[in-house]
Design a protein around this motif. Sequence first.
Motif: not given
Length: 315
Positions: A45-48, A98-100, A107-109
């Motif tokens: 979702h939005y790249g996440l 905060q959830d983001v 997502s980065e990992a």
Amino acid sequence: MALRPEHVVALVGGVGGAKLAAGLVRILPPEQLTIVVNTGDDFWHYGLRICPDLDTVMYTLGGLVDPVNGWGVAGDTTALLDALKRYGEDAWFRLGDQDVATHLLRSEALRNGERLTEVTRQLTNKLGILHPLLPMTDAPVETMIDTVEYGELPFQTYFVRYRWQPTMKALRYAGADHAEASPEVIAALENADAILIAPSNPWLSLAPMLAVKPFRELLLEKNVPRVAVSPIVAGTAIKGPAAKLMAELGYDVSPRSVADFYGDLISGFVYDIQDSNLKISGKKTFMTDTIMRDQADRERLAGQILDWITAEVWD
Ligand code: FO1
């Protein structure tokens, strides 16, 4: 009299699963309890990469969860969502600020090649959660819902955007046939001396897991207590679409349909005292108040199930 279980694996889905997990962690130390979580609700979702059930369990065990919804972070804000709306976005999936942070780091990992199991371990450690929290697999599995009104929908579109109101015709778990349980999950299941299936939605939270090899095989071959808790009480679900989808798929909305769904995968079944008129055959059964209204209920239910498993003589 069986020995009290010392290597319990709990298979959990969304909010109901998180509640039983919150009771179990108060009774069993980290080396005696592993929590395996459904990832069939996950989506980009939005790249996440959003992992709702992992996050619901993690926030619940970390004491962060919004107690009203049972998901998201308590007291979270929506500045990000409001900014997206300013650009005309239809922010149907309410991501808290905060959830983001969770989604950004995860997502980065993942983009750096880490396994979901590894990044989950890092996040839970930072939240002070000592019990192992394992995604069912590190491979993507996506529950897809075929509906009368809109055709096939990705899970969160069905569940959140359309508030699970579309009529379900069928469901499938895309990617499950190529996925494998993680080595950590396989080790935990092989080492288990009791396996608990939480009062999660069998079709939405457990079926994705059971569709991934070798869950079904391991459950069938393990000669240990394998106990499921009914999410259906007195003809309805405590939360979510379980009762509605059971009716739409042609099942009686009863704990018996849940016990039949699990079939030989389980040797014990826990259901609510309100359904004491029901006779469930072919399994050891335990009836109690299965409604978890607060933390005390969660610990009570978890303790009662473990005591029952200990008291029974299992084949
Ligand atoms: N559920 C909703 O009903 N509405 C939402 O806007 C919503 C946002 C959301 C954001 C992050 C997250 O981890 C979960 C979220 N959920 C939302 C819950 C989620 O859809 C369900 O908990 C699971 O997918 C089903 O158990």
